[in-house]
Enzyme design. Structure first.
Site, PDB file in Angstrom:
ATOM      1  N   GLY A 124     -12.455  78.106  99.349  1.00 14.65           N
ATOM      2  CA  GLY A 124     -13.282  77.278  99.612  1.00 14.65           C
ATOM      3  C   GLY A 124     -12.727  76.215 100.345  1.00 14.65           C
ATOM      4  O   GLY A 124     -12.435  75.397 101.334  1.00 14.65           O
ATOM      5  N   SER A 128     -12.778  81.534 105.878  1.00 13.44           N
ATOM      6  CA  SER A 128     -13.500  82.739 105.721  1.00 13.44           C
ATOM      7  C   SER A 128     -12.489  83.889 105.237  1.00 13.44           C
ATOM      8  O   SER A 128     -12.504  84.811 105.363  1.00 13.44           O
ATOM      9  CB  SER A 128     -13.612  83.135 106.848  1.00 13.44           C
ATOM     10  OG  SER A 128     -14.460  82.783 107.677  1.00 13.44           O
ATOM     11  N   SER A 130     -14.171  84.783 102.527  1.00 10.17           N
ATOM     12  CA  SER A 130     -14.839  85.638 102.247  1.00 10.17           C
ATOM     13  C   SER A 130     -14.972  86.844 102.904  1.00 10.17           C
ATOM     14  O   SER A 130     -14.906  88.043 102.614  1.00 10.17           O
ATOM     15  CB  SER A 130     -16.207  85.156 101.651  1.00 10.17           C
ATOM     16  OG  SER A 130     -16.498  84.073 102.335  1.00 10.17           O
ATOM     17  N   GLU A 162     -22.295  90.203 102.576  1.00 11.69           N
ATOM     18  CA  GLU A 162     -22.697  88.876 102.483  1.00 11.69           C
ATOM     19  C   GLU A 162     -24.194  88.297 101.711  1.00 11.69           C
ATOM     20  O   GLU A 162     -24.202  87.628 101.383  1.00 11.69           O
ATOM     21  CB  GLU A 162     -22.167  88.534 103.411  1.00 11.69           C
ATOM     22  CG  GLU A 162     -21.896  86.186 103.370  1.00 11.69           C
ATOM     23  CD  GLU A 162     -20.413  86.016 103.798  1.00 11.69           C
ATOM     24  OE1 GLU A 162     -19.406  86.117 103.158  1.00 11.69           O
ATOM     25  OE2 GLU A 162     -20.441  84.589 103.427  1.00 11.69           O
ATOM     26  N   ASP A 174     -17.503  85.279 111.625  1.00 17.36           N
ATOM     27  CA  ASP A 174     -16.420  85.873 110.696  1.00 17.36           C
ATOM     28  C   ASP A 174     -15.756  87.255 110.494  1.00 17.36           C
ATOM     29  O   ASP A 174     -14.820  87.469 110.221  1.00 17.36           O
ATOM     30  CB  ASP A 174     -16.403  84.994 108.971  1.00 17.36           C
ATOM     31  CG  ASP A 174     -17.352  84.249 109.223  1.00 17.36           C
ATOM     32  OD1 ASP A 174     -16.630  82.755 110.223  1.00 17.36           O
ATOM     33  OD2 ASP A 174     -17.509  83.459 108.117  1.00 17.36           O
TER      34      ASP A 174
HETATM   35  C1  GLA Z   1     -19.675  80.035 108.508  1.00 19.96           C
HETATM   36  C2  GLA Z   1     -20.734  81.510 109.120  1.00 19.96           C
HETATM   37  C3  GLA Z   1     -20.200  81.881 110.047  1.00 19.96           C
HETATM   38  C4  GLA Z   1     -21.092  80.475 111.142  1.00 19.96           C
HETATM   39  C5  GLA Z   1     -20.024  79.879 110.453  1.00 19.96           C
HETATM   40  C6  GLA Z   1     -20.491  78.634 111.196  1.00 19.96           C
HETATM   41  O1  GLA Z   1     -18.552  80.262 108.178  1.00 19.96           O
HETATM   42  O2  GLA Z   1     -19.914  82.878 107.753  1.00 19.96           O
HETATM   43  O3  GLA Z   1     -21.028  82.886 110.597  1.00 19.96           O
HETATM   44  O4  GLA Z   1     -22.272  80.656 110.660  1.00 19.96           O
HETATM   45  O5  GLA Z   1     -20.173  79.065 109.422  1.00 19.96           O
HETATM   46  O6  GLA Z   1     -19.612  78.096 113.118  1.00 19.96           O
END
Ligand code: GLA
Length: 384
Positions: A124, A128, A130, A162, A174
């Site tokens: 959170g 990233s 996830s 995802e 990500d």
């Molecule tokens: C999240 C999404 C990415 C991207 C960003 C914003 O991290 O997983 O794919 O869209 O937001 O740049």
């Protein structure tokens, strides 16, 4: 976290399953230097993998079941592999289960597996966690299944997990950087062609460091604001008559300003100007001019705050405090709506940036931010 965590996660696997894991795999979280909300518009991004990892100890198991444990999250899951699909799994287990499903869709026969997950990518925080969990799982299960898939394929399957099983319509940034990241580099990615270039990011040689200010104001992508922005971009591309906002130009936006309306014009303008900023940032990095990134970072943040409206009072405070303390530049990173800001800082000033951020949060009545330096690091790999 890294090699020193292999022993504990392997021990946790033994405790739960009564046997040794066949291996331990890991994938990192990321920061995005610039190129925000461009990846689902076929645009450009410039993220870097960081030294925060999700580890997966894994082993095959007959019987067609996927058993999942996390040392950070509850509850464990015991799922029938054949029954996993969109909408069938909730909570943290949806990420690894989704990856197993996506691999199955790609023809990788698993037969059954046990996984124990450990990690230090804060959930959170917009870093990233996830994608790190998805990519560590994808690397582990692809190896165990003897799959002949390259890293970009695995990133695509992780994203599919995802999008379709977790239900977040994210782009591919990500997962790509978690799979392809390289120590000392940022990844310049064209999300249309998936053409990728490792761009040197020699922070230490430049006397700089990358500071993450985690606002601790949790962000929730599933909430709908992310999907709203995505839909607004698709609608704008349709008005402009282009396949994606990647293909739009400032002149085209001007021509269709009335038809785009508000906030359509501002949403599209963010994407168009942000793509240009990524290209300019890549030019600076290629020339070794890291210390000249400040104005691009500032313009990116302002655009995300004013045109795209995905910043938050906490993120704005973090960015302002970092710049006031002498950072080269700062901006929110990731999807926004909370999460983290990054600041590019002369190493000698890192302490001051952290102090200023904490003071500014206290003065604004926000809870304390978590401030840490991160290091551009390698992508997904087998550790043991
Ligand atoms: C999240 C999404 C990415 C991207 C960003 C914003 O991290 O997983 O794919 O869209 O937001 O740049």
């Amino acid at each position: 976290m890294g090699a020193d965590r292999v022993g504990p996660v392997a021990a946790a696997f033994r405790e739960r399953t009564g046997r040794d894991p066949e291996g331990v795999w890991a994938a990192p979280g990321r920061v995005n230097l610039i190129g925000e909300h461009t990846d689902y518009n076929d645009g450009f991004v410039l993220p870097a993998a960081i030294d925060r990892l999700v580890l997966v100890a894994a082993g095959r198991r007959a019987g067609g079941r996927l058993r999942l444990w996390s040392l950070q999250a509850e509850p464990p899951a015991d799922l029938e592999l054949a029954g996993i699909g969109p909408g069938t799994v909730g909570g943290w287990a949806a990420y690894p289960a989704g990856v197993a499903w996506a691999l199955g869709q790609a023809g990788v026969e698993l037969g059954g597996a046990d996984l124990v997950v450990d990690g230090d990518v804060p959930a959170g925080s917009g870093l990233s966690s996830s994608a790190a969990l998805e990519c560590a799982t994808a690397t582990a299960l692809a190896d165990l299944g003897g799959a002949d898939l390259d890293r970009a394929d695995l990133a695509g399957l992780a994203r599919r997990a995802e999008n379709e099983v977790v239900g977040v319509p994210s782009g591919v940034m990500d997962q790509m950087v978690s799979m392809l990241g390289r120590a000392g580099h940022a990844l310049f990615l064209d999300t249309r062609s998936l053409g990728a270039e490792q761009v040197p990011l020699p922070l230490e040689a430049a006397g700089l460091c990358l500071v993450v200010i985690d606002t601790r104001a949790g962000h929730r992508l599933v909430d709908g604001a992310y999907a709203d922005r995505r839909a607004a971009c698709q609608a704008a591309a349709a008005v402009l008559g282009v396949p994606a906002l990647r293909d739009a130009t400032p002149a085209l936006l001007e021509r269709y300003a009335t038809a785009l309306g508000d906030p359509g014009l501002r949403r599209a303008r963010h994407v168009v100007t942000e793509n240009a900023r990524v290209l300019a940032a890549v030019e600076l990095l290629r020339a070794g001019d890291l210390d000249r990134l400040g104005p691009l970072l500032a313009a990116s943040h302002a655009s995300l705050r004013d045109d795209y409206e995905v910043s938050s009072p906490e993120l704005d405070t973090a960015v302002e405090a970092a710049v006031a303390a002498g950072a080269v530049g700062a901006r929110m990173t990731g999807a926004g709506f909370g999460g983290s800001a990054i600041a590019l800082v002369e190493t000698a000033l890192a302490g001051r940036v952290a102090d200023r951020a904490r003071d500014a949060f206290a003065a604004a009545g926000f809870g304390p931010p978590q401030v840490t330096a991160v290091v551009p690091s390698d992508g997904a790999r087998r550790l043991a």
